[in-house]
Design an enzyme around this catalytic site. Structure first.
Site, PDB file in Angstrom:
ATOM      1  N   GLY A  21      15.748 -21.664  24.182  1.00  0.00           N
ATOM      2  CA  GLY A  21      14.412 -22.342  24.285  1.00  0.00           C
ATOM      3  C   GLY A  21      15.042 -23.208  25.662  1.00  0.00           C
ATOM      4  CB  ILE A  26      12.685 -29.959  25.906  1.00  0.00           C
ATOM      5  CG1 ILE A  26      11.403 -31.137  25.665  1.00  0.00           C
ATOM      6  CG2 ILE A  26      13.294 -31.272  24.781  1.00  0.00           C
ATOM      7  CD1 ILE A  26      10.196 -31.406  24.712  1.00  0.00           C
ATOM      8  CG  ASP A  71      12.781 -12.382  19.828  1.00  0.00           C
ATOM      9  OD1 ASP A  71      11.547 -13.850  19.827  1.00  0.00           O
ATOM     10  OD2 ASP A  71      11.651 -11.698  20.166  1.00  0.00           O
ATOM     11  CG  ASN A  98      14.160 -26.964  22.785  1.00  0.00           C
ATOM     12  OD1 ASN A  98      13.293 -27.677  22.194  1.00  0.00           O
ATOM     13  ND2 ASN A  98      14.262 -25.861  23.772  1.00  0.00           N
ATOM     14  CB  SER A 163       6.402 -32.055  17.862  1.00  0.00           C
ATOM     15  OG  SER A 163       5.560 -32.939  18.002  1.00  0.00           O
ATOM     16  CB  SER A 165       2.704 -32.369  16.219  1.00  0.00           C
ATOM     17  OG  SER A 165       2.052 -32.659  17.563  1.00  0.00           O
ATOM     18  CE1 TYR A 177       4.159 -27.047  19.503  1.00  0.00           C
ATOM     19  CE2 TYR A 177       3.491 -29.426  18.405  1.00  0.00           C
ATOM     20  CZ  TYR A 177       4.392 -28.402  19.101  1.00  0.00           C
ATOM     21  OH  TYR A 177       5.641 -29.682  20.026  1.00  0.00           O
ATOM     22  CE  LYS A 181       7.350 -28.329  17.556  1.00  0.00           C
ATOM     23  NZ  LYS A 181       8.608 -27.224  18.151  1.00  0.00           N
TER      24      LYS A 181
HETATM   25  N1  LIG Z   1       6.129 -30.227  26.342  1.00  0.00           N
HETATM   26  C1  LIG Z   1       6.374 -31.443  24.991  1.00  0.00           C
HETATM   27  O1  LIG Z   1       5.126 -31.975  24.913  1.00  0.00           O
HETATM   28  C2  LIG Z   1       6.580 -31.362  23.048  1.00  0.00           C
HETATM   29  C3  LIG Z   1       6.708 -31.875  22.469  1.00  0.00           C
HETATM   30  C4  LIG Z   1       6.859 -32.508  21.086  1.00  0.00           C
HETATM   31  C5  LIG Z   1       7.876 -31.102  21.069  1.00  0.00           C
HETATM   32  N2  LIG Z   1       7.824 -30.137  21.796  1.00  0.00           N
HETATM   33  C6  LIG Z   1       8.497 -29.474  21.759  1.00  0.00           C
HETATM   34  O2  LIG Z   1       9.763 -28.881  22.562  1.00  0.00           O
HETATM   35  C7  LIG Z   1       9.992 -27.448  22.101  1.00  0.00           C
HETATM   36  C8  LIG Z   1      10.677 -27.393  23.761  1.00  0.00           C
HETATM   37  O3  LIG Z   1       9.142 -26.935  24.205  1.00  0.00           O
HETATM   38  P1  LIG Z   1       8.988 -26.929  25.254  1.00  0.00           P
HETATM   39  O4  LIG Z   1       7.952 -28.119  25.647  1.00  0.00           O
HETATM   40  O5  LIG Z   1       9.777 -27.461  26.117  1.00  0.00           O
HETATM   41  O6  LIG Z   1       8.461 -25.709  26.208  1.00  0.00           O
HETATM   42  P2  LIG Z   1       8.591 -24.882  27.506  1.00  0.00           P
HETATM   43  O7  LIG Z   1       7.811 -23.971  27.407  1.00  0.00           O
HETATM   44  O8  LIG Z   1       8.640 -25.374  28.497  1.00  0.00           O
HETATM   45  O9  LIG Z   1       9.949 -24.129  27.467  1.00  0.00           O
HETATM   46  C9  LIG Z   1      10.271 -23.665  26.300  1.00  0.00           C
HETATM   47  C10 LIG Z   1      11.306 -22.130  26.523  1.00  0.00           C
HETATM   48  O10 LIG Z   1      11.119 -21.035  25.358  1.00  0.00           O
HETATM   49  C11 LIG Z   1      11.225 -20.210  25.378  1.00  0.00           C
HETATM   50  N3  LIG Z   1      11.005 -18.865  24.324  1.00  0.00           N
HETATM   51  C12 LIG Z   1       9.812 -19.392  23.714  1.00  0.00           C
HETATM   52  N4  LIG Z   1      10.029 -18.131  22.976  1.00  0.00           N
HETATM   53  C13 LIG Z   1      11.084 -18.126  22.677  1.00  0.00           C
HETATM   54  C14 LIG Z   1      11.617 -17.043  21.879  1.00  0.00           C
HETATM   55  N5  LIG Z   1      11.327 -16.382  20.903  1.00  0.00           N
HETATM   56  N6  LIG Z   1      12.890 -17.302  22.298  1.00  0.00           N
HETATM   57  C15 LIG Z   1      13.692 -17.665  22.762  1.00  0.00           C
HETATM   58  N7  LIG Z   1      13.140 -18.319  24.236  1.00  0.00           N
HETATM   59  C16 LIG Z   1      11.590 -18.479  23.343  1.00  0.00           C
HETATM   60  C17 LIG Z   1      10.574 -20.394  26.792  1.00  0.00           C
HETATM   61  O11 LIG Z   1      11.328 -18.675  27.368  1.00  0.00           O
HETATM   62  C18 LIG Z   1      11.049 -21.493  27.103  1.00  0.00           C
HETATM   63  O12 LIG Z   1      12.128 -21.765  28.370  1.00  0.00           O
HETATM   64  C19 LIG Z   1       9.464 -26.670  21.639  1.00  0.00           C
HETATM   65  O13 LIG Z   1       9.884 -26.153  19.958  1.00  0.00           O
HETATM   66  C20 LIG Z   1       7.875 -27.546  21.913  1.00  0.00           C
HETATM   67  O14 LIG Z   1       7.421 -26.974  19.650  1.00  0.00           O
HETATM   68  C21 LIG Z   1       7.288 -30.318  23.253  1.00  0.00           C
END
Ligand SMILES: NC(=O)c1ccc[n+]([C@@H]2O[C@H](COP(=O)([O-])OP(=O)(O)OC[C@H]3O[C@@H](n4cnc5c(N)ncnc54)[C@H](O)[C@@H]3O)[C@@H](O)[C@H]2O)c1
Length: 275
Positions: A21, A26, A71, A98, A163, A165, A177, A181
């Site tokens: 990801g 992140i 994936d 991630n 998270s 969460s 979600y 988490k």
């Molecule tokens: N943004 C928030 O508020 C937040 C808060 C706490 C935790 N998180 C966690 O942070 C992590 C990253 O999320 P983010 O907010 O940066 O989101 P984001 O959507 O900006 O980035 C996620 C990335 O993962 C990729 N992705 C999705 N499914 C995939 C798969 N099956 N295989 C490979 N790549 C895949 C997407 O293409 C994207 O580039 C997640 O685990 C999310 O739950 C996010």
């Protein structure tokens, strides 16, 4: 150099790192923090277009980076990326599991009214299955793909994006979600317990709300941020760069005796509301 010298404590130069990801949010910030500090980073993402852009930018900045289309719900695809990283760099020192997706909005809207579409009985089981598959099983599959290599080479560091969460309930975040988490939080602790004998450390970063592309990038809209900003003692949501320091810490020798931990990065949300 003194062993407690800053450079030595946080040294990631030359380490082989894989981040799932990594094309957005992140994961991207973590990839950048590792790469600009000299790590050799394999960025893995399902979105080839976004991945190419990020890898191109980091390579232009002089970083040692490669992109792998992955994936993270597909073990064969993860294995290909791990094999490619090991072939390229000889080992895999740090892995960030991630990947994660949103489970949609919570049972309350930002104005405090009920969101009937997100009521417990209204959320389709297919969404639950998808969220648990991507958020929980992708972490399991990533660990299964990397642990054999880490055991062979005598250790490693795994960082999982959890998270807040994982340990608190949410009004504005979907139940699937929160449940996913919660599972990730215990998965990290359980894996840390089993893998400590092999010098494999497993830790979580646990962010509060961060402005990324998750959930269609809904936190990019200022009005969507209001309830989260109100709940935060520091009165803002995070940007991805707020997360990168903890990622660097957990990947570096500075955290060499830390395993099974979760670093909360939320501006105080989990402590409680304040003025
Ligand atoms: N943004 C928030 O508020 C937040 C808060 C706490 C935790 N998180 C966690 O942070 C992590 C990253 O999320 P983010 O907010 O940066 O989101 P984001 O959507 O900006 O980035 C996620 C990335 O993962 C990729 N992705 C999705 N499914 C995939 C798969 N099956 N295989 C490979 N790549 C895949 C997407 O293409 C994207 O580039 C997640 O685990 C999310 O739950 C996010």
């Amino acid at each position: 150099m003194h062993p407690l010298n800053l450079q030595r404590l946080f040294e990631v130069r030359g380490t082989s790192v894989l981040i799932t990801g990594a094309a957005s949010g992140i994961g991207r910030a973590c990839a950048e923090a590792m790469a600009v500090n000299g790590a050799r980073v394999t960025l893995a993402d399902i979105d080839r277009g976004a991945l190419d852009l990020v890898v191109g930018e980091l390579a232009t900045a002089g970083c040692d980076v490669t992109g792998e289309t992955v994936d993270a719900t597909d073990p064969a695809s993860l294995k290909r990326a791990v094999d490619a990283a090991v072939t390229r760099y000889g080992r895999l020192d740090v892995v960030f599991a991630n990947v994660g997706i949103s489970g949609g909005p919570g049972f309350l809207k930002g104005d405090g009214s009920r969101n009937e579409a997100a009521a417990f009985e209204a959320v389709p089981l297919e969404l639950w299955e998808r969220v648990l598959d991507v958020n929980v099983l992708s972490v399991v599959k990533t660990l299964q793909a990397v642990v054999p290599q880490m055991k062979r080479q005598g250790g490693g560091a795994i960082v999982v994006t959890s998270s807040i969460s994982a340990s608190k309930t949410e009004m504005y975040v979907g139940a699937s979600y929160v449940a996913s988490k919660g599972a990730v939080g215990q998965l990290v602790r359980q894996a840390a317990l089993e893998l400590a004998r092999y010098e494999i450390r497993v830790n979580a970063i646990a962010p509060g709300p961060v402005v990324t592309n998750i959930g269609g990038g809904r936190l990019k809209a200022p009005e969507a941020r209001v309830p989260f900003e109100r709940a935060c003692p520091m009165h803002r949501v995070a940007v991805p760069e707020d997360i990168a320091g903890a990622a660097l810490f957990l990947a570096s020798p500075a955290s060499r005796f830390i395993t099974g931990a979760a670093i909360v990065i939320d501006g105080g949300v989990s402590v409680g509301p304040a003025d």
